[in-house]
Enzyme design. Structure first.
Site, PDB file in Angstrom:
ATOM      1  N   ALA A 287     -30.180  21.171 -11.102  1.00 49.16           N
ATOM      2  CA  ALA A 287     -28.827  21.511 -10.639  1.00 49.16           C
ATOM      3  C   ALA A 287     -27.811  20.575 -11.282  1.00 49.16           C
ATOM      4  CB  ALA A 287     -28.766  21.441  -9.119  1.00 49.16           C
ATOM      5  N   GLY A 288     -27.835  20.538 -12.621  1.00 49.38           N
ATOM      6  CA  GLY A 288     -26.856  19.746 -13.371  1.00 49.38           C
ATOM      7  C   GLY A 288     -25.771  20.671 -13.899  1.00 49.38           C
TER       8      GLY A 288
ATOM      9  N   ARG B 138     -32.347  14.270  -2.942  1.00 58.27           N
ATOM     10  CA  ARG B 138     -31.382  15.102  -3.675  1.00 58.27           C
ATOM     11  C   ARG B 138     -30.969  16.303  -2.831  1.00 58.27           C
ATOM     12  NH1 ARG B 138     -28.246  13.316  -6.743  1.00 58.27           N
ATOM     13  NH2 ARG B 138     -28.169  14.928  -8.330  1.00 58.27           N
TER      14      ARG B 138
ATOM     15  N   LYS C 230     -29.170  25.200 -35.053  1.00 63.89           N
ATOM     16  CA  LYS C 230     -28.384  24.330 -34.175  1.00 63.89           C
ATOM     17  C   LYS C 230     -28.891  22.891 -34.264  1.00 63.89           C
ATOM     18  CE  LYS C 230     -26.428  24.072 -29.570  1.00 63.89           C
ATOM     19  NZ  LYS C 230     -26.689  24.170 -28.157  1.00 63.89           N
TER      20      LYS C 230
ATOM     21  N   ASN D  57     -26.776  19.640 -35.514  1.00 64.78           N
ATOM     22  CA  ASN D  57     -26.719  18.449 -34.686  1.00 64.78           C
ATOM     23  C   ASN D  57     -27.132  17.212 -35.495  1.00 64.78           C
ATOM     24  OD1 ASN D  57     -28.013  16.373 -32.882  1.00 64.78           O
ATOM     25  ND2 ASN D  57     -27.168  17.713 -31.298  1.00 64.78           N
TER      26      ASN D  57
ATOM     27  N   SER E  39     -21.583  15.369 -28.430  1.00 65.75           N
ATOM     28  CA  SER E  39     -22.295  15.211 -27.154  1.00 65.75           C
ATOM     29  C   SER E  39     -23.162  13.955 -27.170  1.00 65.75           C
ATOM     30  CB  SER E  39     -23.148  16.443 -26.870  1.00 65.75           C
ATOM     31  OG  SER E  39     -24.025  16.674 -27.955  1.00 65.75           O
TER      32      SER E  39
HETATM   33  P1  NAP Z   1     -27.616  17.709 -16.809  1.00 65.95           P
HETATM   34  O1  NAP Z   1     -26.196  17.929 -16.400  1.00 65.95           O
HETATM   35  O2  NAP Z   1     -28.079  16.316 -17.044  1.00 65.95           O
HETATM   36  O3  NAP Z   1     -28.533  18.383 -15.684  1.00 65.95           O
HETATM   37  C1  NAP Z   1     -29.916  18.291 -15.697  1.00 65.95           C
HETATM   38  C2  NAP Z   1     -30.388  18.425 -14.280  1.00 65.95           C
HETATM   39  O4  NAP Z   1     -31.809  18.519 -14.263  1.00 65.95           O
HETATM   40  C3  NAP Z   1     -30.015  17.239 -13.378  1.00 65.95           C
HETATM   41  O5  NAP Z   1     -29.330  17.740 -12.251  1.00 65.95           O
HETATM   42  C4  NAP Z   1     -31.368  16.662 -12.983  1.00 65.95           C
HETATM   43  O6  NAP Z   1     -31.456  16.226 -11.657  1.00 65.95           O
HETATM   44  C5  NAP Z   1     -32.250  17.882 -13.078  1.00 65.95           C
HETATM   45  N1  NAP Z   1     -33.677  17.557 -13.175  1.00 65.95           N
HETATM   46  C6  NAP Z   1     -34.343  16.819 -14.094  1.00 65.95           C
HETATM   47  N2  NAP Z   1     -35.643  16.749 -13.794  1.00 65.95           N
HETATM   48  C7  NAP Z   1     -35.814  17.448 -12.638  1.00 65.95           C
HETATM   49  C8  NAP Z   1     -36.935  17.738 -11.813  1.00 65.95           C
HETATM   50  N3  NAP Z   1     -38.148  17.279 -12.134  1.00 65.95           N
HETATM   51  N4  NAP Z   1     -36.737  18.476 -10.703  1.00 65.95           N
HETATM   52  C9  NAP Z   1     -35.523  18.928 -10.365  1.00 65.95           C
HETATM   53  N5  NAP Z   1     -34.402  18.692 -11.112  1.00 65.95           N
HETATM   54  C10 NAP Z   1     -34.558  17.967 -12.238  1.00 65.95           C
HETATM   55  O7  NAP Z   1     -27.978  18.533 -18.102  1.00 65.95           O
HETATM   56  P2  NAP Z   1     -27.187  19.754 -18.778  1.00 65.95           P
HETATM   57  O8  NAP Z   1     -25.968  19.234 -19.444  1.00 65.95           O
HETATM   58  O9  NAP Z   1     -27.046  20.868 -17.807  1.00 65.95           O
HETATM   59  O10 NAP Z   1     -28.191  20.139 -19.941  1.00 65.95           O
HETATM   60  C11 NAP Z   1     -29.391  20.883 -19.741  1.00 65.95           C
HETATM   61  C12 NAP Z   1     -29.889  21.299 -21.133  1.00 65.95           C
HETATM   62  O11 NAP Z   1     -28.936  22.209 -21.686  1.00 65.95           O
HETATM   63  C13 NAP Z   1     -29.961  20.120 -22.113  1.00 65.95           C
HETATM   64  O12 NAP Z   1     -31.055  20.266 -22.973  1.00 65.95           O
HETATM   65  C14 NAP Z   1     -28.659  20.222 -22.888  1.00 65.95           C
HETATM   66  O13 NAP Z   1     -28.726  19.672 -24.180  1.00 65.95           O
HETATM   67  C15 NAP Z   1     -28.493  21.731 -22.946  1.00 65.95           C
HETATM   68  N6  NAP Z   1     -27.093  22.144 -23.137  1.00 65.95           N
HETATM   69  C16 NAP Z   1     -26.113  21.651 -22.324  1.00 65.95           C
HETATM   70  C17 NAP Z   1     -24.803  22.070 -22.523  1.00 65.95           C
HETATM   71  C18 NAP Z   1     -23.676  21.569 -21.653  1.00 65.95           C
HETATM   72  O14 NAP Z   1     -22.520  21.850 -21.941  1.00 65.95           O
HETATM   73  N7  NAP Z   1     -23.928  20.821 -20.597  1.00 65.95           N
HETATM   74  C19 NAP Z   1     -24.511  22.991 -23.531  1.00 65.95           C
HETATM   75  C20 NAP Z   1     -25.533  23.486 -24.326  1.00 65.95           C
HETATM   76  C21 NAP Z   1     -26.829  23.053 -24.126  1.00 65.95           C
HETATM   77  P3  NAP Z   1     -30.718  14.939 -11.074  1.00 65.95           P
HETATM   78  O15 NAP Z   1     -29.312  15.374 -10.845  1.00 65.95           O
HETATM   79  O16 NAP Z   1     -31.471  14.720  -9.815  1.00 65.95           O
HETATM   80  O17 NAP Z   1     -30.864  13.870 -12.107  1.00 65.95           O
END
Ligand code: NAP
Length: 303
Positions: free
Chosen positions: A8-9, A35, A182, A186, A250
């Protein structure tokens, strides 16, 4: 059919809020009781879009509950993907379908190899979101998410359900090629912005370095069987550097905020793939070593 969202990020909340808004059943899977309590204290997910904030009281549970899962969005970082998938493996129904949202390459294959009875689809997204606070996400950039199947299966019918929920998804017949393109983009930009501590646009002053990296990345893509991903790579890198001149990459932002990077699944994966193919990539390896050293100096994981 309920969409379970693990992670839930930023992106997990963005997807969950749009599914809930469209009236589709969705449940969040959080890592532990702590959490879950924190989430409940917030009353749900807050999504800030075009300056408007809305609260979505989406049901949530810990990953170790017992209900069967047929559809799962894995929305954690690449370095957490294997452990997160393992935490729900016992709950997956035979033939369960997963979308793996991770950036870079390597984590998807690792997850899929542990879940042979599930269908793991890979995604590549240009949408942008960031966490203003826990469970409070800003939708920062519109984009597109491409989904595809490394095993060449057919597009699932539920893609239309996602589209009708306002999630811009499309099917990609060669998702690995898209993910490699991609990844290469990067590798040519993000590590240099960390090493030179600069915005994307300042890489125009390091044109030879960028050109050398693009040359090796093109060779890697050809050798790996993705020649189309190599086409016009240098040109597109130059375009992105100019078009996003004022932005911080990023990876730069992760390092600036002392967050772990996904280096192992980006530049690290490119170098490992070069080694596997017996392809000498001296510039990429040197860049990888410099980046790892820079991360270590900042007390961050170097893989
Ligand atoms: P993020 O904001 O860091 O969210 C990741 C979430 O995963 C966090 O809430 C974390 O929990 C949770 N998590 C990790 N391990 C877990 C587990 N074992 N059980 C339950 N929850 C768990 O990451 P994000 O930015 O959404 O990115 C996710 C992926 O998408 C990455 O690979 C990123 O490169 C890619 N991406 C992101 C974007 C963007 O704009 N954000 C764009 C394109 C691609 P906690 O909160 O408890 O730490």
């Amino acid at each position: 059919m309920t969409w379970y969202i693990l992670g839930a990020g930023s992106l997990g909340c963005l997807w969950a809020a749009r599914l809930a808004r469209a009236g589709q059943p969705v449940r969040l899977l959080l890592r532990d009781r702590q959490r879950l309590d924190a989430y409940r204290a917030c009353g749900g997910i807050s999504l800030i879009e075009d300056g408007q904030e809305s609260l979505y009281p989406i049901p949530a549970e810990t990953a170790d509950q017992s209900g069967q899962i047929q559809r799962l969005l894995l929305a954690c970082k690449a370095y957490d993907a294997e452990a997160a998938a393992a935490s729900v493996a016992a709950r997956l129904a035979p033939g369960a379908e997963l979308i793996l949202l991770q950036n870079g390459l390597g984590s998807q294959q690792a997850v899929a190899s542990h879940l042979p009875r599930a269908r793991c689809l890979y995604a590549s997204s240009t949408e942008g979101a960031f966490r203003a606070a826990d469970f409070r996400v800003v939708f920062a950039g519109k984009g597109q998410t491409w989904v595809g199947d490394e095993q060449q299966g057919a597009a699932p019918g539920w893609l239309d359900e996602l589209k009708s929920a306002g999630i811009p998804v499309g099917w990609n017949d060669d998702i690995l090629e898209r993910l490699w393109r991609k990844l290469a983009m990067n590798c040519a930009i993000n590590p240099l912005t960390v090493l030179h501590q600069c915005r994307n646009g300042e890489l125009a002053g390091h044109a030879d370095e960028v050109a050398g990296l693009c040359d090796e990345l093109g060779k890697l893509l050809h050798a790996g069987g993705y020649p189309q991903a190599a086409e016009q790579l240098h040109g597109e890198v130059q375009h992105v550097i100019a078009a996003t001149a004022a932005n911080y990459s990023s990876m730069y932002q992760d390092v600036a905020q002392s967050r772990r990077t996904e280096i192992a699944y980006l530049l690290g994966h490119a170098c490992a793939e070069g080694d596997r193919l017996g392809l000498p990539l001296p510039r990429l390896h040197a860049l990888h070593q410099r980046l790892r050293e820079s991360l270590r100096q900042r007390g961050l994981p170097d893989a």
